[in-house]
Design a protein around this motif. Structure first.
Motif, PDB file in Angstrom:
ATOM      1  N   HIS A   1      46.528  47.750  47.356  1.00  0.00           N
ATOM      2  CA  HIS A   1      47.272  47.309  46.179  1.00  0.00           C
ATOM      3  C   HIS A   1      47.212  48.433  45.146  1.00  0.00           C
ATOM      4  O   HIS A   1      46.200  49.146  45.058  1.00  0.00           O
TER       5      HIS A   1
ATOM      6  N   GLN B  86      50.535  44.289  46.291  1.00  0.00           N
ATOM      7  CA  GLN B  86      50.964  44.156  44.904  1.00  0.00           C
ATOM      8  C   GLN B  86      51.076  45.517  44.230  1.00  0.00           C
ATOM      9  O   GLN B  86      50.260  46.421  44.474  1.00  0.00           O
TER      10      GLN B  86
ATOM     11  N   PRO C 101      52.163  38.177  42.291  1.00  0.00           N
ATOM     12  CA  PRO C 101      52.566  39.251  41.370  1.00  0.00           C
ATOM     13  C   PRO C 101      51.674  39.364  40.137  1.00  0.00           C
ATOM     14  O   PRO C 101      51.237  38.364  39.567  1.00  0.00           O
TER      15      PRO C 101
ATOM     16  N   PRO D 287      54.515  43.600  36.517  1.00  0.00           N
ATOM     17  CA  PRO D 287      54.788  44.121  37.865  1.00  0.00           C
ATOM     18  C   PRO D 287      55.666  45.373  37.855  1.00  0.00           C
ATOM     19  O   PRO D 287      56.195  45.769  36.805  1.00  0.00           O
TER      20      PRO D 287
END
Ligand code: NDP
Length: 387
Positions: free
Chosen positions: A142, A169, A356, A360
């Protein structure tokens, strides 16, 4: 910084529909007393054994001064690795922060084989954000990437596509969304403290020193992407849109800097812009690389009162002054330094749940698209650009 006046606190806490604000205000008051971080989700218990493991990429000014110390107060994250071109910095910071896994830019992709890294925090010059973000996503990690997201909207789109492909993410490190005084300002506006919002102004700038390393690359287009609006003006843009909670449908902009200043051969030294919303609300903003002293101010004008923040977006002190609708009052919401841990914690929780992040990649892309539209307008004498 004075605490929130009783009148305002009572009004906020009294509103039954106000649960998030009441909780935030109470928590914030607690923070002032105890110095604990404002976590992204207050209701989750501490789970020290389950802290997400982070690699920090780029050990520069902001990383060493602000982001890395933020991990000390984190409840859901811990650093396990540093990625840097400097073994000396890795060794020094490693011994100070208990980090012993070191990578450089050449062997960066091998983090894919390191199970001790869940998240990667990109704190490199802007021109390198897209490359290292995409490499980290391809390695299955991520990614929280510093602002501004990247040099162009095409790079931002590629980063978002890489996150989707990797099922990981991607967040942009807009720390103001986790800074207690700005969070309170947004909540006060949302809940009518200044009436109907009519107008916002945002001014952010400093004097760039080409001899100082962290400023030098900001003046080179390949590493900076853009000029003052990319680096410092973006605080005003993003913070204003956060407070308003709505998007503009047209904008215009003009360059404002001495055109013969040799610092600004590659990137713009200053800009003034106007965003217009469909309901008639405007945001008028400016940014500069040639102002003294450093300035960071936000003003929100409403039908009942105005809310002024100066400084507005600093690391360690931000204030709110409300004028009108009662006596002039100063409002504080807690220690701004908690914003760093709060941001890291919120991203860790998003990564753990694979949902999320609050800020984002799409938000980073929106802002780069808006700045590109500002440049198009300014290049064409301030023409109105429909969005
Ligand atoms: P610095 O120049 O101080 O740090 C950048 C670091 O990136 C360097 O120290 C170096 O780390 C690494 N790096 C790798 N390649 C290069 C290269 N070609 N040129 C220069 N550095 C390189 O910059 P800042 O810390 O001020 O900014 C870093 C990022 O953080 C930027 O994206 C900036 O926008 C963002 N930032 C965010 C702030 C916020 O409030 N959210 C505030 C300030 C900055 P090493 O030696 O370890 O390899």
């Amino acid at each position: 910084m004075p605490d929130m006046p009783d009148l305002t606190r009572r009004r906020l806490l009294a509103a039954g529909t106000f649960a998030p604000l009441a909780l935030g205000a109470t928590r914030a008051a607690g923070q002032q007393a105890h110095g604990t971080p404002l976590a992204g989700d207050f209701l989750l218990p501490d789970r020290p054994g389950e802290k997400l493991r982070w690699a920090v990429v780029g050990l520069g000014n902001f990383a060493v001064g602000e982001a890395i110390p933020g991990f000390i107060d984190s409840r859901h994250a811990r650093m396990t690795a540093f990625v840097s071109g400097s073994p000396a910095k890795q060794k020094d910071l490693g011994s100070r922060f208990g980090v012993s896994r070191f990578y450089d830019y050449a062997n960066f992709d091998s983090i894919a084989n390191d199970p001790e890294i869940d998240c990667v925090y990109i704190i490199l010059p802007v021109g390198l954000h897209a490359e290292y973000t995409i490499r980290a996503l391809k390695a299955g990690k991520h990614v929280l990437c510093e602002k501004p997201m990247a040099s162009t909207s095409a790079e931002c789109e590629a980063m978002i596509a890489a996150a989707k492909a990797a099922k990981r993410q991607l967040g942009i490190a807009y720390r103001i969304h986790f800074e207690p005084t700005n969070v309170l300002a947004r909540q006060l506006i949302e809940h009518g403290e200044i009436g109907d919002i009519r107008f916002v102004s945002a001014d952010h700038g400093f004097n760039a020193d080409p001899q100082y390393g962290p400023h030098k690359w900001r003046l080179e287009k390949a590493l900076a992407g853009g000029g003052s609006m990319f680096d410092i003006g973006i605080y005003g843009l993003n913070t204003s849109l956060m407070a308003l909670g709505r998007e503009p449908d047209e904008l215009s902009a003009r360059y404002i800097y001495p055109r013969d200043d040799p610092r600004f051969r590659e990137v713009e030294g200053g800009i003034e812009y106007r965003l217009r919303m469909a309901d008639g609300v405007s945001v008028v903003g400016s940014s500069s690389y040639s102002w003294n002293p450093y300035i960071s101010q936000q003003r929100y004008m409403g039908s009942k009162a105005s809310l002024f923040m100066k400084p507005a977006t600093t690391y360690n002190r931000n204030t709110i002054t409300i004028e009108g609708n009662g006596p002039t009052r100063e409002v504080g919401a807690g220690n701004p330094l908690t914003q760093f841990a709060a941001q890291i914690d919120a991203f860790s929780l998003a990564a753990r749940a694979n949902t999320p992040h609050k800020t984002p990649g799409e938000m980073g892309l929106r802002d780069i698209r808006l700045i590109e539209a500002m440049y198009r307008s300014a290049d064409n004498g301030g023409e109105i650009v429909k969005l």
